[in-house]
Design a protein around this motif. Structure first.
Motif, PDB file in Angstrom:
ATOM      1  N   UNK A 278      30.176   1.250 -20.322  1.00 49.82           N
ATOM      2  CA  UNK A 278      29.961   0.874 -21.170  1.00 49.82           C
ATOM      3  C   UNK A 278      28.941   1.563 -21.402  1.00 49.82           C
ATOM      4  N   UNK A 279      28.654   2.177 -22.342  1.00 48.99           N
ATOM      5  CA  UNK A 279      27.530   3.246 -23.396  1.00 48.99           C
ATOM      6  C   UNK A 279      26.206   2.761 -23.298  1.00 48.99           C
ATOM      7  N   UNK A 280      25.513   3.424 -23.723  1.00 46.65           N
ATOM      8  CA  UNK A 280      24.361   3.241 -24.123  1.00 46.65           C
ATOM      9  C   UNK A 280      23.079   4.100 -23.528  1.00 46.65           C
ATOM     10  N   UNK A 281      21.839   3.777 -24.588  1.00 41.00           N
ATOM     11  CA  UNK A 281      20.569   5.075 -24.359  1.00 41.00           C
ATOM     12  C   UNK A 281      19.398   3.365 -24.089  1.00 41.00           C
ATOM     13  N   UNK A 282      19.096   4.402 -23.470  1.00 40.58           N
ATOM     14  CA  UNK A 282      17.391   4.013 -22.453  1.00 40.58           C
ATOM     15  C   UNK A 282      16.960   5.216 -22.527  1.00 40.58           C
ATOM     16  N   UNK A 283      15.170   5.119 -22.931  1.00 41.18           N
ATOM     17  CA  UNK A 283      14.693   5.414 -22.657  1.00 41.18           C
ATOM     18  C   UNK A 283      14.902   6.633 -23.524  1.00 41.18           C
ATOM     19  N   UNK A 284      15.576   7.170 -23.720  1.00 39.65           N
ATOM     20  CA  UNK A 284      16.035   8.446 -24.692  1.00 39.65           C
ATOM     21  C   UNK A 284      17.450   9.206 -23.641  1.00 39.65           C
ATOM     22  N   UNK A 285      17.697   8.657 -22.979  1.00 32.61           N
ATOM     23  CA  UNK A 285      18.699   8.899 -21.789  1.00 32.61           C
ATOM     24  C   UNK A 285      20.093   8.123 -22.584  1.00 32.61           C
ATOM     25  N   UNK A 286      21.097   9.070 -22.131  1.00 35.46           N
ATOM     26  CA  UNK A 286      23.305   8.774 -22.047  1.00 35.46           C
ATOM     27  C   UNK A 286      22.751   8.112 -20.863  1.00 35.46           C
ATOM     28  N   UNK A 287      23.566   6.762 -20.878  1.00 30.74           N
ATOM     29  CA  UNK A 287      24.571   6.742 -19.537  1.00 30.74           C
ATOM     30  C   UNK A 287      25.586   6.494 -19.550  1.00 30.74           C
ATOM     31  N   UNK A 288      25.910   5.622 -18.725  1.00 32.84           N
ATOM     32  CA  UNK A 288      27.826   5.839 -18.963  1.00 32.84           C
ATOM     33  C   UNK A 288      27.729   4.914 -17.385  1.00 32.84           C
ATOM     34  N   UNK A 289      28.200   3.809 -18.068  1.00 25.49           N
ATOM     35  CA  UNK A 289      28.392   2.439 -16.188  1.00 25.49           C
ATOM     36  C   UNK A 289      29.556   2.316 -16.594  1.00 25.49           C
TER      37      UNK A 289
ATOM     38  N   UNK B 125      19.665  19.859 -17.264  1.00 24.31           N
ATOM     39  CA  UNK B 125      19.343  21.498 -15.882  1.00 24.31           C
ATOM     40  C   UNK B 125      18.979  20.262 -14.020  1.00 24.31           C
ATOM     41  N   UNK B 126      19.333  21.307 -12.820  1.00 20.30           N
ATOM     42  CA  UNK B 126      19.279  20.357 -11.788  1.00 20.30           C
ATOM     43  C   UNK B 126      17.926  19.672 -11.515  1.00 20.30           C
ATOM     44  N   UNK B 127      16.960  20.131 -12.670  1.00 16.98           N
ATOM     45  CA  UNK B 127      15.200  19.570 -12.019  1.00 16.98           C
ATOM     46  C   UNK B 127      14.910  18.777 -13.017  1.00 16.98           C
ATOM     47  N   UNK B 128      15.528  18.594 -13.348  1.00 16.97           N
ATOM     48  CA  UNK B 128      15.536  17.279 -15.479  1.00 16.97           C
ATOM     49  C   UNK B 128      15.253  15.676 -14.582  1.00 16.97           C
ATOM     50  N   UNK B 129      13.738  15.327 -14.858  1.00 15.81           N
ATOM     51  CA  UNK B 129      13.769  14.490 -14.787  1.00 15.81           C
ATOM     52  C   UNK B 129      13.982  13.043 -14.708  1.00 15.81           C
ATOM     53  N   UNK B 130      14.269  11.647 -14.857  1.00 19.87           N
ATOM     54  CA  UNK B 130      14.864  11.090 -15.259  1.00 19.87           C
ATOM     55  C   UNK B 130      14.396   9.073 -15.339  1.00 19.87           C
ATOM     56  N   UNK B 131      14.663   8.488 -15.808  1.00 21.21           N
ATOM     57  CA  UNK B 131      14.562   6.983 -15.761  1.00 21.21           C
ATOM     58  C   UNK B 131      15.509   6.603 -15.794  1.00 21.21           C
ATOM     59  N   UNK B 132      15.717   5.803 -14.306  1.00 20.72           N
ATOM     60  CA  UNK B 132      16.922   4.175 -14.843  1.00 20.72           C
ATOM     61  C   UNK B 132      16.432   3.160 -15.345  1.00 20.72           C
ATOM     62  N   UNK B 133      17.402   2.515 -15.970  1.00 16.27           N
ATOM     63  CA  UNK B 133      17.005   1.652 -16.606  1.00 16.27           C
ATOM     64  C   UNK B 133      16.673   0.110 -15.567  1.00 16.27           C
ATOM     65  N   UNK B 134      15.704  -0.423 -15.697  1.00 19.24           N
ATOM     66  CA  UNK B 134      15.362  -1.582 -14.759  1.00 19.24           C
ATOM     67  C   UNK B 134      16.336  -2.805 -14.302  1.00 19.24           C
ATOM     68  N   UNK B 135      16.989  -3.093 -15.163  1.00 13.26           N
ATOM     69  CA  UNK B 135      17.990  -4.160 -14.966  1.00 13.26           C
ATOM     70  C   UNK B 135      18.983  -3.358 -13.568  1.00 13.26           C
ATOM     71  N   UNK B 136      19.189  -2.011 -13.624  1.00 12.53           N
ATOM     72  CA  UNK B 136      20.508  -1.820 -12.569  1.00 12.53           C
ATOM     73  C   UNK B 136      19.537  -1.659 -11.502  1.00 12.53           C
TER      74      UNK B 136
END
Length: 349
Positions: free
Chosen positions: A287-298, A316-327
């Motif tokens: 399942x491919x989707x965007x959350x907060x401008x980030x592209x996730x694959x579940x 990059x290794x130090x890029x910040x990211x945010x996970x969907x709250x449903x996960x």
């Protein structure tokens, strides 16, 4: 023949893509690298009297012109004497599907469906439409701002699902947005894949529907290989598939040097003869989707009903990211070999 990397840049109206493409072309050209731009076809069709009264007819003309332009650009790229060639596409075939309601009719008109269109580009970068205060109409960009936002959402409907999608949000200013795109290009051209991978509780997929995910069916087979991981993959939906061959050499737990090519069904079948007899084919739904401008694959698997994987590709290794709250994360397994697909393929699951 030079190595050719094909990168399509797209976005909603007034997202800055044409200005960014032109600047990228100048900046990434070097003694060892050729750069070509495939221009936006819609402007050519409009200049030649094309009318948007009938969007299906208009986008059919645009798509056919795009196919012609892409063919001509690739011929030039193949003739390059340099080691590497980058082709930047100012929009691609995929865009045409976002402007029509009857996408199947457009596919029939041009002989290419949405899944086929993705395979034409090694990476697809989607730029967010400029904020309303910076939105500018032109003779070709006739949409008002609210209509532009609707077109951007339709564009995401047909681009989310590409195996190497990036989404670039608006920044404080245009220069920062350009630098963000440039960082994505550098990541693509490096040949290294930096990936965060999480073992998660089996998700409630109904809660993720608000992100309008694209569901891909994947069948992944590992081949006999002396170095790294050599695999082939069938990926698609509703009986329409694209076939890939990938060689991945692990650099660190979360970083790998990756070479991936689109192959034909015949090549896929031939390579299947070299399948590693000690490893099973991995089947999964992605399942491919965007959350907060980030592209996730579940990824969910038929052999697990209590857990799954969530993956996020970083520039990059130090890029910040945010996970969907449903996960619900069980563990970050980015560096754990026991959760690599190649390892799971060797288990009796």
């Amino acid at each position: 023949m030079a190595k050719i990397i094909k990168i399509a840049l797209t976005g909603g109206p007034c997202s800055g893509k044409t200005s960014i493409v032109e600047r990228l072309a100048a900046e990434f050209y070097s003694d060892d690298r050729d750069v070509f731009i495939c221009p936006e076809s819609a402007y050519e069709v409009i200049a030649n009297g094309g009318s948007r009264e009938d969007y299906l007819a208009f986008e059919t003309l645009v798509a056919k012109k795009q196919l012609q332009n892409e063919s001509e650009i690739l011929k030039k790229a193949e003739e390059s004497e340099k080691n590497e060639v980058v082709v930047f596409y100012d929009r691609g075939i995929t865009d045409c599907f976002s402007y029509v309601d009857d996408r199947e009719a457009l596919a029939e008109n041009i002989g290419i469906n949405i899944i086929d269109s993705w395979a034409r580009y090694d990476a697809l970068i989607v730029l967010q439409t400029a904020p309303e205060s910076e939105y500018i109409s032109t003779c070709a960009r006739i949409e008002d701002y609210q209509t532009a936002l609707k077109f951007e959402q339709k564009l995401l409907e047909v681009t989310v699902g590409h195996s190497h999608l990036r989404y670039v949000k608006n920044q404080t200013n245009f220069e920062e947005k350009y630098q963000s795109v440039k960082a994505e290009i550098n990541s693509i051209l490096s040949g290294y894949e930096i990936e965060k991978k999480f073992l998660i509780e089996y998700p409630d997929l109904t809660l993720l529907q608000k992100y309008k995910p694209f569901k891909a069916e994947i069948s992944q087979t590992y081949l006999l290989c002396a170095v790294g991981s050599h695999r082939i993959r069938k990926r698609g939906t509703n009986g329409i598939f694209t076939y890939f061959e990938t060689l991945k050499i692990r650099v660190t737990g979360s970083c790998a040097e990756e070479t991936e090519d689109v192959i034909s069904k015949a090549q896929y079948d031939e390579l299947m003869k070299n399948a590693d007899p000690n490893k099973s084919t991995i089947d999964k739904d992605r399942y491919c989707f965007l959350y907060d401008g980030q592209y996730f694959e579940l990824d969910v698997f038929p052999f697990w009903n209590d857990k799954a994987f969530l993956e996020l590709e970083l520039k990059s290794e130090n890029q910040e990211y945010k996970l969907p709250p449903e996960i619900k994360v069980i563990e970050d397994v980015s560096d754990d070999y026991h959760y690599k697909n190649s390892y799971l393929a060797g288990l009796k699951l």
